[in-house]
Design a protein around this motif. Structure first.
Motif, PDB file in Angstrom:
ATOM      1  N   LEU A   1      30.048 -74.857  11.231  1.00 24.76           N
ATOM      2  CA  LEU A   1      29.027 -74.435  12.202  1.00 24.76           C
ATOM      3  C   LEU A   1      27.983 -73.577  11.507  1.00 24.76           C
ATOM      4  O   LEU A   1      28.329 -72.803  10.606  1.00 24.76           O
ATOM      5  N   PRO A   2      26.727 -73.664  11.937  1.00 26.34           N
ATOM      6  CA  PRO A   2      25.720 -72.741  11.404  1.00 26.34           C
ATOM      7  C   PRO A   2      26.148 -71.294  11.679  1.00 26.34           C
ATOM      8  O   PRO A   2      26.855 -71.008  12.650  1.00 26.34           O
ATOM      9  N   ALA A   3      25.715 -70.372  10.827  1.00 23.68           N
ATOM     10  CA  ALA A   3      26.132 -68.963  10.934  1.00 23.68           C
ATOM     11  C   ALA A   3      25.833 -68.372  12.307  1.00 23.68           C
ATOM     12  O   ALA A   3      26.662 -67.666  12.874  1.00 23.68           O
ATOM     13  N   HIS A   4      24.652 -68.656  12.868  1.00 23.16           N
ATOM     14  CA  HIS A   4      24.311 -68.107  14.189  1.00 23.16           C
ATOM     15  C   HIS A   4      25.261 -68.643  15.253  1.00 23.16           C
ATOM     16  O   HIS A   4      25.636 -67.918  16.179  1.00 23.16           O
ATOM     17  N   ALA A   5      25.698 -69.894  15.126  1.00 20.86           N
ATOM     18  CA  ALA A   5      26.624 -70.478  16.089  1.00 20.86           C
ATOM     19  C   ALA A   5      28.017 -69.868  15.940  1.00 20.86           C
ATOM     20  O   ALA A   5      28.704 -69.628  16.940  1.00 20.86           O
ATOM     21  N   GLN A   6      28.421 -69.598  14.714  1.00 20.91           N
ATOM     22  CA  GLN A   6      29.705 -68.925  14.499  1.00 20.91           C
ATOM     23  C   GLN A   6      29.712 -67.546  15.156  1.00 20.91           C
ATOM     24  O   GLN A   6      30.660 -67.191  15.861  1.00 20.91           O
ATOM     25  N   ARG A   7      28.646 -66.784  14.911  1.00 20.59           N
ATOM     26  CA  ARG A   7      28.563 -65.432  15.490  1.00 20.59           C
ATOM     27  C   ARG A   7      28.595 -65.492  17.017  1.00 20.59           C
ATOM     28  O   ARG A   7      29.285 -64.698  17.663  1.00 20.59           O
ATOM     29  N   SER A   8      27.871 -66.420  17.580  1.00 22.02           N
ATOM     30  CA  SER A   8      27.823 -66.560  19.034  1.00 22.02           C
ATOM     31  C   SER A   8      29.194 -66.938  19.597  1.00 22.02           C
ATOM     32  O   SER A   8      29.642 -66.377  20.605  1.00 22.02           O
ATOM     33  N   PHE A   9      29.862 -67.873  18.943  1.00 23.19           N
ATOM     34  CA  PHE A   9      31.181 -68.315  19.409  1.00 23.19           C
ATOM     35  C   PHE A   9      32.181 -67.168  19.350  1.00 23.19           C
ATOM     36  O   PHE A   9      32.929 -66.925  20.305  1.00 23.19           O
ATOM     37  N   ILE A  10      32.187 -66.438  18.243  1.00 27.70           N
ATOM     38  CA  ILE A  10      33.110 -65.308  18.093  1.00 27.70           C
ATOM     39  C   ILE A  10      32.797 -64.204  19.096  1.00 27.70           C
ATOM     40  O   ILE A  10      33.707 -63.570  19.644  1.00 27.70           O
ATOM     41  N   ALA A  11      31.515 -63.978  19.377  1.00 30.49           N
ATOM     42  CA  ALA A  11      31.145 -62.964  20.369  1.00 30.49           C
ATOM     43  C   ALA A  11      31.639 -63.357  21.761  1.00 30.49           C
ATOM     44  O   ALA A  11      32.027 -62.493  22.550  1.00 30.49           O
ATOM     45  N   THR A  12      31.651 -64.654  22.054  1.00 26.67           N
ATOM     46  CA  THR A  12      32.129 -65.126  23.353  1.00 26.67           C
ATOM     47  C   THR A  12      33.647 -65.154  23.409  1.00 26.67           C
ATOM     48  O   THR A  12      34.247 -64.757  24.408  1.00 26.67           O
ATOM     49  N   PHE A  13      34.274 -65.641  22.345  1.00 24.22           N
ATOM     50  CA  PHE A  13      35.732 -65.764  22.286  1.00 24.22           C
ATOM     51  C   PHE A  13      36.251 -64.938  21.118  1.00 24.22           C
ATOM     52  O   PHE A  13      36.395 -65.423  19.991  1.00 24.22           O
ATOM     53  N   SER A  14      36.547 -63.675  21.396  1.00 24.76           N
ATOM     54  CA  SER A  14      36.941 -62.751  20.331  1.00 24.76           C
ATOM     55  C   SER A  14      38.286 -63.103  19.699  1.00 24.76           C
ATOM     56  O   SER A  14      38.617 -62.585  18.623  1.00 24.76           O
ATOM     57  N   ASP A  15      39.067 -63.981  20.320  1.00 19.20           N
ATOM     58  CA  ASP A  15      40.345 -64.398  19.738  1.00 19.20           C
ATOM     59  C   ASP A  15      40.174 -65.477  18.661  1.00 19.20           C
ATOM     60  O   ASP A  15      41.155 -65.924  18.070  1.00 19.20           O
ATOM     61  N   THR A  16      38.945 -65.884  18.381  1.00 19.30           N
ATOM     62  CA  THR A  16      38.673 -66.876  17.349  1.00 19.30           C
ATOM     63  C   THR A  16      39.101 -66.330  15.987  1.00 19.30           C
ATOM     64  O   THR A  16      38.883 -65.159  15.682  1.00 19.30           O
ATOM     65  N   GLN A  17      39.721 -67.196  15.184  1.00 21.33           N
ATOM     66  CA  GLN A  17      40.230 -66.809  13.863  1.00 21.33           C
ATOM     67  C   GLN A  17      39.691 -67.758  12.794  1.00 21.33           C
ATOM     68  O   GLN A  17      39.344 -68.899  13.093  1.00 21.33           O
ATOM     69  N   PRO A  18      39.673 -67.317  11.536  1.00 24.69           N
ATOM     70  CA  PRO A  18      39.336 -68.243  10.453  1.00 24.69           C
ATOM     71  C   PRO A  18      40.403 -69.338  10.361  1.00 24.69           C
ATOM     72  O   PRO A  18      41.604 -69.048  10.441  1.00 24.69           O
ATOM     73  N   LEU A  19      39.976 -70.561  10.203  1.00 19.84           N
ATOM     74  CA  LEU A  19      40.922 -71.673  10.101  1.00 19.84           C
ATOM     75  C   LEU A  19      41.761 -71.559   8.838  1.00 19.84           C
ATOM     76  O   LEU A  19      42.951 -71.879   8.845  1.00 19.84           O
ATOM     77  N   ALA A  20      41.192 -71.090   7.754  1.00 19.31           N
ATOM     78  CA  ALA A  20      41.914 -71.006   6.482  1.00 19.31           C
ATOM     79  C   ALA A  20      43.171 -70.147   6.590  1.00 19.31           C
ATOM     80  O   ALA A  20      44.138 -70.366   5.879  1.00 19.31           O
ATOM     81  N   GLY A  21      43.177 -69.188   7.485  1.00 18.17           N
ATOM     82  CA  GLY A  21      44.343 -68.334   7.653  1.00 18.17           C
ATOM     83  C   GLY A  21      45.398 -68.940   8.557  1.00 18.17           C
ATOM     84  O   GLY A  21      46.460 -68.380   8.749  1.00 18.17           O
TER      85      GLY A  21
END
Length: 154
Positions: free
Chosen positions: A128-148
């Protein structure tokens, strides 16, 4: 960074693509889409569960008019007007690459990013573009890095 949203009470149900795109600040009509490995809770009229190219306006209309839960699916976003021959359709069901810790990129040649719906229990966001990542994480704070997230999933 690739992301995953799972094991949360922050969504009414997983893989509601209307909510996913809105959370990421992405307008479906700004892209064309290749949908593959599709299984839904129901199939709206004029929609097929077959792998398919879909214009952004058509996808926006589908998501606006129906509360479809995509149990399995890969949404590959491409620039408007882009079409390529698809030799191997992107897939999520049974795809071990999501869980092996590798840095993933979209499976479809020419795709800008992909959103994968995992067994109606997780949403996976690739490139995802960086702005979309930030927006998604701001909406869903339980979002995690997939690599982990290194689970054995079959």
């Amino acid at each position: 960074m690739n992301l995953i949203l799972e094991r949360t009470e922050q969504v009414a149900f997983f893989t509601n693509m209307r909510e996913v795109l809105a959370a990421a600040g992405i307008a479906a009509q700004d892209y064309d889409w290749y949908l593959s490995n599709i299984e839904t809770n129901f199939t709206p009229s004029a929609f097929s569960a077959e792998d398919q190219w879909m214009g952004g306006e058509a996808l926006a209309c589908l998501l606006r008019e129906h509360d479809v839960q995509f149990i399995w699916a890969v949404f590959s976003a491409v620039p408007k007007g882009f079409r390529s021959s698809v030799t191997a359709a992107p897939y999520v069901e049974g795809n071990p690459d999501y869980w092996n810790g590798a840095q993933l990129s979209p499976q479809l040649d020419g795709a800008l990013f992909e959103i994968a719906c995992w067994d109606s229990s997780a949403t996976i966001l690739i490139n995802l573009p960086a702005h979309a990542q930030r927006s998604f994480i701001a909406t869903f704070s339980d979002t995690q890095p997939l690599a982990g997230c290194r689970r054995a999933r079959q």
